[in-house]
Design a protein around this motif. Sequence first.
Motif, short mmCIF file in Angstrom:
data_model
loop_
_atom_site.label_atom_id
_atom_site.label_comp_id
_atom_site.label_asym_id
_atom_site.label_seq_id
_atom_site.Cartn_x
_atom_site.Cartn_y
_atom_site.Cartn_z
N PHE A 1 28.15 -31.19 17.50
CA PHE A 1 28.51 -31.25 18.91
C PHE A 1 27.65 -32.27 19.64
N ILE B 1 31.09 -13.33 29.03
CA ILE B 1 31.72 -13.77 30.27
C ILE B 1 30.73 -13.70 31.43
N ILE C 1 25.07 -25.19 24.79
CA ILE C 1 25.41 -26.04 23.65
C ILE C 1 24.79 -27.42 23.75
N ARG D 1 38.57 -33.16 45.65
CA ARG D 1 37.82 -32.32 46.57
C ARG D 1 37.58 -33.04 47.89
N ALA E 1 32.74 -24.12 28.94
CA ALA E 1 32.46 -22.76 29.40
C ALA E 1 33.77 -22.03 29.72
N VAL F 1 27.91 -21.59 22.90
CA VAL F 1 28.25 -21.98 24.27
C VAL F 1 27.53 -21.07 25.27
N LEU G 1 28.27 -16.55 31.15
CA LEU G 1 28.84 -17.85 31.50
C LEU G 1 29.07 -17.98 33.00
N LEU G 2 29.44 -16.86 33.64
CA LEU G 2 29.66 -16.94 35.09
C LEU G 2 28.35 -17.17 35.82
N ARG H 1 36.24 -20.38 38.24
CA ARG H 1 35.11 -21.17 38.74
C ARG H 1 34.56 -22.05 37.63
N LEU H 2 34.86 -21.71 36.38
CA LEU H 2 34.28 -22.44 35.25
C LEU H 2 35.14 -23.64 34.88
N PRO I 1 26.62 -21.21 33.72
CA PRO I 1 27.67 -21.92 32.97
C PRO I 1 27.12 -22.87 31.92
N ILE J 1 33.71 -29.46 19.43
CA ILE J 1 33.52 -28.12 18.89
C ILE J 1 34.35 -28.05 17.62
N VAL K 1 27.35 -28.67 33.20
CA VAL K 1 28.65 -28.06 33.40
C VAL K 1 28.79 -27.76 34.89
N GLU K 2 29.81 -28.31 35.47
CA GLU K 2 30.00 -28.10 36.90
C GLU K 2 30.81 -26.87 37.17
N ARG K 3 30.49 -26.22 38.25
CA ARG K 3 31.36 -25.14 38.71
C ARG K 3 32.23 -25.66 39.82
N VAL K 4 33.44 -25.12 39.92
CA VAL K 4 34.29 -25.57 41.03
C VAL K 4 34.41 -24.46 42.06
#
Lengths: 306, 343
Positions: free
Chosen positions: A28, A284, A237, B206, B131, A233, A287-288, B126-127, A291, A34, A303-306
């Motif tokens: 990776f 889960i 990772i 956005r 992830a 993950v 990861l929440l 949200r991920l 992330p 992966i 890793v971005e969150r939206v």
Amino acid sequence: MNHVQALIDAIGEGAVFALIAVGIGLVFGVLRLINFAYGQLIMVAAYALAFPGNWPDAASIGLAVLAAVVASLVMERIAFRPLRTADPSTMLVATFAIAYLLQNGALLQYTYRQQGGLGDSIGTLSGLNQAVTIGSLHIRWVTFLAIGAGLVSLGGLALILTRTSIGLQMRAASMDFRTARLLGVKADTVIMAAVAISGVLAAVAAVVLSISSTSVNPTTGFQETIFVLVGVVAGGIDRLVSATLGAFAIGFAIELVGTELPNSGATPFTSNVYMPSVIYLAVIVVLLLRPAGLFARRGQRTVERV
Amino acid sequence: MRRTTWLQELLAPIALVALLAIASSLWVSSADQSKFQTAIVYVAIVAALYVFVGNSGVLSFGQVSFVAVGAFSAGVMTIPAGTKPGVLPTLFPLLRDHSISNVWSLVLAAGLGGVYAFAVGIPLMRLSGIAAGIATLAVLGITYNLLTYWNSIGPGATTLSLIPETTDYWQATVGAISVILVAFGYQRSRFGRQLRAAREDPAAARAAGIDIHRQRLWAFTLSGALSGFTGGLYVHLLGSIQTNQVYLDLTFLTLAMLVVGGISSLLGAVVGAIAISLFTILLGNSEEGIHVFGWGIKAPAGTSLVGVAVVMLVILLLRPAGITGGREFSLPSTFARPRLRSR
């Protein structure tokens, strides 16, 4: 079954998962891929262990390493290299296809061999399946082997990555592939080196797995790899150490939850048949909350969150 | 000409499904027809998967959870109430003592799939990236695990059987075309366009005021509802089902179909599902022996699965962006207005 014994077993399972994770994490790092076919690579190595029958252990392990390295290099050449610039989902599905190909190839050979049942026995290093007894605790030698192999491969890999030229190039490639290439890092060489090392690690994992299972079949390594992928993950990772720790944690948790939950009970989460749900739910939540992974460095936000 | 482009884009996938249904019902032996019906249901499942994965660009391994929920709810609720207490005595009384008709079971499957996807999607959407992929895989793992062992809501570890086999050519085809219509309507709607914009460039989207989390949640919910519906179609085709039929194998297969067809177009979803299904049927039949120009060819059992994997790999190597390249259908340029190519 006392709790200390459960902890020891959990550490053993975690070590096996960590060993599988090192190979996945390495590939990776360089390819950003992966590899779902990693479990089938372990299966190929395990078949190589079973194939010679009564060779000395060292020779059959050598054959397994050779088989896994050749298989992983072939995989790299025919699928990863042409698709390196394609969309990540294309490369991912290519690994599904390879996994499917190897698994069904293994199934197909039984049609030709006309042997009853699907599975070959493996006797390599079978002595290590014995347990040492300390008081009321039983520790199988393979647990030590798994922990030892995990530490040695992480340590050896750390040496390769920090002390050799190819290791330096690998680290450069995993940080920024394009810039590394601009600075003269040969992409093919680096990727092939990483893939070959992951093949060696797959063979080591196959040896450890087949000592405790004493046999190989077309699904060998598949279930473990799925859990390891989830674990790396969840652990993070982007770094080899956090990925390995994540896989160790998930192996540890699987064994511990499996033995500590009661044996019977149909209501969800009340018995050990619901072990996977407990593990996945925990993943889960991890990861929440994080992330980038549980063991990722603080402030690292790849890793971005939206 | 320009104005009717959307009609071409919509009619092409529908025509493919209709053609597959008509041609196979006319010219294929009745023993093989169920394989083609399965292919049509796969088209529906992949199109439902596309609604989320294709439009959002987020790889989800979880959509088969909603197929599973739809399949088991539609299956459990259509077994006649007279026989159900005998075969599934451990069900909750509400589920055990009532049954519903075929059509209502499909509505129920869609509803439950949508509600489940919405509930799961609120936190998970949200991920992004890996992830998101692993978290949705975890949802699949939990769904499979609960369906396999909780015998108050389903058959537990046994096979759910005695389900009325109401999915014939009509139901499969009408079902698949309905999913295509909804998927197409969604991707041309305001919401669909916002999500596709976010797929191409999240930061710019956005900045333009698009709420990515909300748009992904809509698509995930719609995809969940459609997946549940296709699960209902699937279970009424099979007549009996086990949980491992709606687990990892189906997940990998449907994702592979989508990517092989072209992940970012509805046409790609349909083409991929049809192409892989046809290869599977063809290679499967070669195991039973086919005749080509008077030569009998009989492949050993298991060859077809290896062959399908090879075909997938070859297609991906030749066309990394999928068979359709992720584009919708358009007539050859001799009929269309010439356009400047921007790239």
